[in-house]
Design a protein around this motif. Structure first.
Motif, PDB file in Angstrom:
ATOM      1  N   ALA A 145      18.036  -7.779   2.730  1.00 57.69           N
ATOM      2  CA  ALA A 145      16.593  -8.664   3.028  1.00 57.69           C
ATOM      3  C   ALA A 145      15.613  -8.023   3.864  1.00 57.69           C
ATOM      4  O   ALA A 145      14.342  -7.968   3.456  1.00 57.69           O
ATOM      5  N   LEU A 146      15.963  -7.173   4.746  1.00 59.55           N
ATOM      6  CA  LEU A 146      15.058  -6.622   5.807  1.00 59.55           C
ATOM      7  C   LEU A 146      14.482  -5.520   4.968  1.00 59.55           C
ATOM      8  O   LEU A 146      13.350  -5.072   5.236  1.00 59.55           O
ATOM      9  N   PHE A 147      15.393  -4.488   4.447  1.00 66.63           N
ATOM     10  CA  PHE A 147      14.761  -3.496   3.507  1.00 66.63           C
ATOM     11  C   PHE A 147      13.899  -3.780   2.377  1.00 66.63           C
ATOM     12  O   PHE A 147      13.049  -2.936   1.846  1.00 66.63           O
ATOM     13  N   MET A 148      14.287  -4.753   1.949  1.00 70.30           N
ATOM     14  CA  MET A 148      13.250  -5.255   0.864  1.00 70.30           C
ATOM     15  C   MET A 148      12.042  -5.681   1.403  1.00 70.30           C
ATOM     16  O   MET A 148      10.895  -5.250   0.721  1.00 70.30           O
ATOM     17  N   LEU A 149      11.872  -6.195   2.509  1.00 71.11           N
ATOM     18  CA  LEU A 149      10.540  -6.549   3.298  1.00 71.11           C
ATOM     19  C   LEU A 149       9.976  -5.139   3.520  1.00 71.11           C
ATOM     20  O   LEU A 149       8.759  -4.925   3.358  1.00 71.11           O
ATOM     21  N   VAL A 150      10.820  -4.155   4.011  1.00 72.98           N
ATOM     22  CA  VAL A 150      10.078  -2.745   4.311  1.00 72.98           C
ATOM     23  C   VAL A 150       9.610  -2.056   3.152  1.00 72.98           C
ATOM     24  O   VAL A 150       8.465  -1.691   3.292  1.00 72.98           O
ATOM     25  N   LEU A 151      10.283  -2.296   2.072  1.00 71.73           N
ATOM     26  CA  LEU A 151       9.686  -1.636   0.872  1.00 71.73           C
ATOM     27  C   LEU A 151       8.603  -2.334   0.212  1.00 71.73           C
ATOM     28  O   LEU A 151       7.885  -1.628  -0.136  1.00 71.73           O
ATOM     29  N   ALA A 152       8.572  -3.719   0.554  1.00 72.14           N
ATOM     30  CA  ALA A 152       7.441  -4.437   0.054  1.00 72.14           C
ATOM     31  C   ALA A 152       6.084  -3.878   0.812  1.00 72.14           C
ATOM     32  O   ALA A 152       4.956  -3.893   0.374  1.00 72.14           O
ATOM     33  N   VAL A 153       6.153  -3.740   2.057  1.00 72.10           N
ATOM     34  CA  VAL A 153       5.153  -3.387   3.035  1.00 72.10           C
ATOM     35  C   VAL A 153       4.615  -1.845   2.546  1.00 72.10           C
ATOM     36  O   VAL A 153       3.603  -1.809   2.304  1.00 72.10           O
ATOM     37  N   PHE A 154       5.589  -0.990   2.230  1.00 76.11           N
ATOM     38  CA  PHE A 154       5.000   0.232   1.748  1.00 76.11           C
ATOM     39  C   PHE A 154       4.485   0.246   0.368  1.00 76.11           C
ATOM     40  O   PHE A 154       3.560   0.787   0.142  1.00 76.11           O
ATOM     41  N   ALA A 155       4.794  -0.851  -0.787  1.00 77.20           N
ATOM     42  CA  ALA A 155       4.252  -0.975  -2.023  1.00 77.20           C
ATOM     43  C   ALA A 155       3.047  -1.600  -1.896  1.00 77.20           C
ATOM     44  O   ALA A 155       2.083  -1.196  -2.756  1.00 77.20           O
ATOM     45  N   ALA A 156       2.807  -2.736  -0.890  1.00 78.33           N
ATOM     46  CA  ALA A 156       1.501  -3.205  -0.700  1.00 78.33           C
ATOM     47  C   ALA A 156       0.710  -2.307   0.032  1.00 78.33           C
ATOM     48  O   ALA A 156      -0.599  -2.270  -0.260  1.00 78.33           O
ATOM     49  N   GLY A 157       0.865  -1.437   0.820  1.00 82.13           N
ATOM     50  CA  GLY A 157       0.023  -0.483   1.357  1.00 82.13           C
ATOM     51  C   GLY A 157      -0.594   0.323   0.234  1.00 82.13           C
ATOM     52  O   GLY A 157      -1.817   0.780   0.401  1.00 82.13           O
ATOM     53  N   LEU A 158       0.335   0.844  -0.367  1.00 76.72           N
ATOM     54  CA  LEU A 158       0.247   2.032  -1.750  1.00 76.72           C
ATOM     55  C   LEU A 158      -0.863   1.075  -2.634  1.00 76.72           C
ATOM     56  O   LEU A 158      -1.690   1.868  -2.961  1.00 76.72           O
ATOM     57  N   ALA A 159      -0.402  -0.023  -3.006  1.00 81.92           N
ATOM     58  CA  ALA A 159      -1.206  -0.769  -3.850  1.00 81.92           C
ATOM     59  C   ALA A 159      -2.527  -1.123  -3.423  1.00 81.92           C
ATOM     60  O   ALA A 159      -3.796  -1.115  -4.236  1.00 81.92           O
ATOM     61  N   MET A 160      -2.745  -1.293  -2.301  1.00 78.28           N
ATOM     62  CA  MET A 160      -4.235  -1.551  -1.417  1.00 78.28           C
ATOM     63  C   MET A 160      -5.034  -0.120  -1.533  1.00 78.28           C
ATOM     64  O   MET A 160      -6.100  -0.166  -2.046  1.00 78.28           O
TER      65      MET A 160
END
Length: 291
Positions: free
Chosen positions: A163-178
């Motif tokens: 769950a923690l690294f799902m959140l970390v990957l989501a942060v990376f994906a959100a940053g790139l999406a922005m």
């Protein structure tokens, strides 16, 4: 008031982040809209989110495990010996990442009428798509955890780390999406170019094959162009490589991920998200006129 293109006052930046924080309800509503609207009026509803991963697993397993006979990796210490499960442990994170940035790149342009009419922190547009992707991904991961448990993996103790690294990957994906969402306002071909880039990116990520094949080839080639830099060194510059490695270690092997992979994943996530925030706050006030 600062002129267009000049650095924005610190006070405006603080106000903007306060507006983002106060827009939690809007973010939640947009996320719910994305989740519910995607499969609205379908008989199977959310179950359709499993269709694409299942189809991909069947096709890739047949081609790479049956036709090309890529050897299944033995889980250490889980003891699993199943190519399909090994594949899906790396495929699901990739599908989430791919979906988040391909939808996020168009998040501002596709909502241009809303952006031009009403003020709200535009940051919530790519973030809501990321949130919706996390909901779908979580549903898929529940099914994967059940399948892994049936085949003998002891996944339960590792779920908090998953769950923690799902959140970390989501942060990376959100940053790139922005970053991509803003860039797409200036260069409308980017959304189409991205689909081509992702095809190369997918095959350059160790999802269908073990990274040991790259390491073996790297040893045969030695240093590239007479330098100490090897093929494996260049290959590991791929930001998705540590994420795939981490999820496979936790889910398939049932072991701690390599510290180097954890550090790389955190650095990519934090660096990309910080850059995305900077890019957004710098361009936010001009978006209505740019669209």
């Amino acid at each position: 008031m600062a002129k267009s293109g000049t650095p924005q006052p610190v006070s405006w930046t603080r106000t903007y982040f306060r507006d983002v924080f106060n827009s939690g309800e809007l973010l939640w509503n947009l996320t719910q809209r994305e989740v519910r609207g995607k499969y609205k009026r379908t008989a199977l509803g959310q179950l359709w989110s499993l269709a694409n991963p299942i189809a991909a697993i069947i096709v890739y397993t047949f081609i790479f495990s049956v036709v090309f006979q890529v050897p299944a990796q033995i889980g250490d210490p889980s003891g699993l010996d199943n190519y399909a499960l090994w594949l899906v442990c790396g495929l699901l994170p990739w599908l989430f990442f791919q979906s988040t940035i391909t939808q996020g790149v168009r998040s501002i342009v596709d909502n241009s009428s809303l952006v031009q009419k009403v003020y709200f922190p535009r940051l919530v547009l790519p973030l809501s798509l990321t949130g919706a992707g996390v909901v779908n991904w979580s549903f898929e991961m529940v099914v994967l955890v059940i399948a892994l448990s049936i085949f003998g993996a002891f996944v339960l103790p590792w779920l908090p780390m998953v769950a923690l690294f799902m959140l970390v990957l989501a942060v990376f994906a959100a940053g790139l999406a922005m970053i991509l969402a803003i860039a797409n306002v200036f260069f409308r071909d980017l959304a189409y170019l991205l689909t081509v880039i992702l095809q190369f990116w997918f095959y350059l990520t160790p999802i269908l094959y073990p990274i040991s094949l790259v390491d073996n080839q790297s040893e045969r080639w030695g240093g590239l162009l007479g330098t100490p830099v090897t093929l494996a060194d260049v290959y590991r510059l791929n930001p998705m490589e540590p994420y795939v490695s981490i999820f496979r270690d936790l889910l398939y092997h049932n072991t701690w991920p390599a510290p180097s992979a954890v550090i790389a994943a955190l650095l990519w996530a934090l660096g990309t998200f910080a850059l995305g925030l900077f890019y957004f706050t710098k361009t936010e006030k001009r978006l209505a006129e740019l669209i």
